[in-house]
Design an enzyme around this catalytic site. Structure first.
Site, PDB file in Angstrom:
ATOM      1  N   ASP A 189     -46.172  34.412  30.621  1.00 25.46           N
ATOM      2  CA  ASP A 189     -46.435  34.859  31.987  1.00 25.46           C
ATOM      3  C   ASP A 189     -45.507  36.046  32.245  1.00 25.46           C
ATOM      4  OD1 ASP A 189     -46.654  35.339  34.664  1.00 25.46           O
ATOM      5  OD2 ASP A 189     -46.374  33.255  35.292  1.00 25.46           O
TER       6      ASP A 189
ATOM      7  N   SER B  39     -53.543  52.792  36.964  1.00 26.72           N
ATOM      8  CA  SER B  39     -54.936  52.870  37.412  1.00 26.72           C
ATOM      9  C   SER B  39     -55.110  54.195  38.133  1.00 26.72           C
ATOM     10  CB  SER B  39     -55.265  51.730  38.380  1.00 26.72           C
ATOM     11  OG  SER B  39     -56.509  51.980  39.016  1.00 26.72           O
TER      12      SER B  39
ATOM     13  N   LYS C   8     -49.956  50.090  41.467  1.00 21.88           N
ATOM     14  CA  LYS C   8     -50.227  50.999  40.347  1.00 21.88           C
ATOM     15  C   LYS C   8     -49.511  52.340  40.536  1.00 21.88           C
ATOM     16  CE  LYS C   8     -52.565  48.218  37.794  1.00 21.88           C
ATOM     17  NZ  LYS C   8     -52.070  47.809  36.474  1.00 21.88           N
TER      18      LYS C   8
ATOM     19  N   TYR D  33     -52.920  46.737  45.742  1.00 19.91           N
ATOM     20  CA  TYR D  33     -53.184  47.033  44.319  1.00 19.91           C
ATOM     21  C   TYR D  33     -52.875  48.510  44.046  1.00 19.91           C
ATOM     22  CZ  TYR D  33     -55.640  47.655  39.886  1.00 19.91           C
ATOM     23  OH  TYR D  33     -55.947  47.961  38.581  1.00 19.91           O
TER      24      TYR D  33
HETATM   25  N1  LIG Z   1     -60.963  46.707  35.090  1.00 16.93           N
HETATM   26  C1  LIG Z   1     -60.707  47.728  35.875  1.00 16.93           C
HETATM   27  O1  LIG Z   1     -61.572  48.139  36.631  1.00 16.93           O
HETATM   28  C2  LIG Z   1     -59.377  48.420  35.807  1.00 16.93           C
HETATM   29  C3  LIG Z   1     -59.274  49.741  36.296  1.00 16.93           C
HETATM   30  C4  LIG Z   1     -58.042  50.392  36.232  1.00 16.93           C
HETATM   31  C5  LIG Z   1     -56.939  49.736  35.718  1.00 16.93           C
HETATM   32  N2  LIG Z   1     -57.056  48.450  35.260  1.00 16.93           N
HETATM   33  C6  LIG Z   1     -55.845  47.812  34.743  1.00 16.93           C
HETATM   34  O2  LIG Z   1     -56.058  47.518  33.379  1.00 16.93           O
HETATM   35  C7  LIG Z   1     -55.311  46.352  33.014  1.00 16.93           C
HETATM   36  C8  LIG Z   1     -56.234  45.369  32.324  1.00 16.93           C
HETATM   37  O3  LIG Z   1     -57.283  45.060  33.213  1.00 16.93           O
HETATM   38  P1  LIG Z   1     -58.642  44.384  32.730  1.00 16.93           P
HETATM   39  O4  LIG Z   1     -59.714  44.952  33.551  1.00 16.93           O
HETATM   40  O5  LIG Z   1     -58.718  44.437  31.251  1.00 16.93           O
HETATM   41  O6  LIG Z   1     -58.376  42.894  33.267  1.00 16.93           O
HETATM   42  P2  LIG Z   1     -58.836  41.470  32.695  1.00 16.93           P
HETATM   43  O7  LIG Z   1     -58.793  40.572  33.877  1.00 16.93           O
HETATM   44  O8  LIG Z   1     -60.085  41.588  31.910  1.00 16.93           O
HETATM   45  O9  LIG Z   1     -57.650  41.122  31.680  1.00 16.93           O
HETATM   46  C9  LIG Z   1     -56.334  40.949  32.139  1.00 16.93           C
HETATM   47  C10 LIG Z   1     -55.641  39.990  31.205  1.00 16.93           C
HETATM   48  O10 LIG Z   1     -54.288  39.850  31.700  1.00 16.93           O
HETATM   49  C11 LIG Z   1     -53.963  38.471  31.651  1.00 16.93           C
HETATM   50  N3  LIG Z   1     -52.933  38.181  32.658  1.00 16.93           N
HETATM   51  C12 LIG Z   1     -53.085  38.092  33.995  1.00 16.93           C
HETATM   52  N4  LIG Z   1     -51.931  37.748  34.571  1.00 16.93           N
HETATM   53  C13 LIG Z   1     -51.035  37.613  33.572  1.00 16.93           C
HETATM   54  C14 LIG Z   1     -49.677  37.254  33.529  1.00 16.93           C
HETATM   55  N5  LIG Z   1     -49.000  36.929  34.643  1.00 16.93           N
HETATM   56  N6  LIG Z   1     -49.049  37.219  32.332  1.00 16.93           N
HETATM   57  C15 LIG Z   1     -49.725  37.526  31.180  1.00 16.93           C
HETATM   58  N7  LIG Z   1     -51.013  37.847  31.163  1.00 16.93           N
HETATM   59  C16 LIG Z   1     -51.668  37.898  32.347  1.00 16.93           C
HETATM   60  C17 LIG Z   1     -55.254  37.731  31.950  1.00 16.93           C
HETATM   61  O11 LIG Z   1     -55.202  36.388  31.477  1.00 16.93           O
HETATM   62  C18 LIG Z   1     -56.268  38.589  31.201  1.00 16.93           C
HETATM   63  O12 LIG Z   1     -56.467  38.138  29.889  1.00 16.93           O
HETATM   64  C19 LIG Z   1     -54.692  45.816  34.308  1.00 16.93           C
HETATM   65  O13 LIG Z   1     -53.352  46.249  34.416  1.00 16.93           O
HETATM   66  C20 LIG Z   1     -55.551  46.476  35.377  1.00 16.93           C
HETATM   67  O14 LIG Z   1     -54.860  46.601  36.595  1.00 16.93           O
HETATM   68  C21 LIG Z   1     -58.253  47.780  35.284  1.00 16.93           C
END
Ligand SMILES: NC(=O)c1ccc[n+]([C@@H]2O[C@H](COP(=O)([O-])OP(=O)(O)OC[C@H]3O[C@@H](n4cnc5c(N)ncnc54)[C@H](O)[C@@H]3O)[C@@H](O)[C@H]2O)c1
Length: 252
Positions: free
Chosen positions: A62, A142, A159, A155
């Protein structure tokens, strides 16, 4: 094989962008540690990589908790001794809400996962990276940290803070030979988007798509390619940048 001889730790590697980064890094010869809160998800990615002949392991952590990050880094230290690439990708979003309507507990959790985790990593991971220089950190921010949308204030702020921390870390760690960069993706169809928009997913996707000049959502492969560049020797003179992977969202 742009990452042969590289040991890479990737958080949030059980899903979405993190899984795509783990797959791309492993395909380029890196040994990969898939870190996730959800151990079965991290194990599934690691097993898929092992089946393809890559060197991968899964570790539960975590990232919002210092003791958990410490335990994870101790496990990595035992297995590898140290590592040279850290991708701080694990993150959570918020449910869209007007200002003042987000529960305080949700804001606390968001900041603990998206922002304070960088502090825990600095405390527990940097000492292992100092043994394997040149090294680099890649923080997944992001595009909303650069160009906020309404209804996502906390959020967006988390970021923007990731970008600020990236720049501060880059300035502080450059003399030590540790590069620190951020990637600012736009929205992708990952479980995070589902969690954000809930049963109004399609409506949310349509709204986001209308703001992306290249006309599609981001994909894991787009972010993985950017991370590969930043982790590779091609970027040896690059530190403190924020690389948008946004289909032109910033110029729309
Ligand atoms: N998907 C989008 O639209 C988007 C856009 C811009 C930025 N992001 C950023 O990209 C990154 C990945 O996002 P994603 O879309 O792949 O998300 P996702 O939800 O598909 O994957 C996130 C992963 O992080 C893990 N996670 C969550 N909390 C955690 C914790 N406390 N400790 C360890 N692991 C943890 C989850 O179990 C999951 O496997 C994030 O930082 C997100 O903010 C996502």
């Amino acid at each position: 094989m742009r990452l042969s001889q590289t040991r890479a730790v990737i958080t949030g590697a059980g899903s979405g962008y993190g899984a795509a980064i783990a797959q791309r890094f492993a395909a380029q010869g890196a040994r990969v540690a898939c870190i996730d809160l959800q151990l079965p998800a991290a194990q599934a990615v690691a097993q898929q990589l092992q089946a393809a002949g890559c060197d991968a392991m899964a570790v539960q952590c975590d990232v919002a908790r210092s003791d958990s990050v410490q335990a994870m880094t101790e496990q990595i230290a035992q297995a590898w001794g140290g590592f040279s690439v850290l991708v701080n990708n694990a993150g959570v979003s918020q449910r869209p809400a007007r200002l003042g309507k987000t529960p305080e507990a949700e804001i606390d959790h968001l900041l603990a996962v998206n922002l304070k985790s960088l502090h825990h990593m600095a405390v527990h991971a940097l000492p292992l990276m100092r043994q394997c220089k040149p090294a680099c950190v890649i923080n997944i921010a992001s595009v909303t940290g650069l160009r906020p949308r309404p209804g996502m204030t906390w959020y967006n702020a988390s970021k923007a803070a990731v970008i600020s921390v990236t720049q501060s870390m880059a300035a502080e760690l450059a003399p030590e030979g540790i590069r620190v960069n951020a990637i600012a993706p736009t929205a992708a169809h990952t479980p995070m988007l589902q969690a954000m928009f809930g049963d109004r997913l399609q409506e949310g996707i349509d709204r986001v798509l209308a703001t992306i000049p290249l006309g599609r959502l981001c994909q894991g492969a787009d972010v993985a390619a950017a991370a590969l560049y930043l982790a590779s020797a091609d970027a040896e003179f690059v530190t403190g940048i924020v690389l948008p992977v946004d289909g032109g969202r910033l110029v729309a």
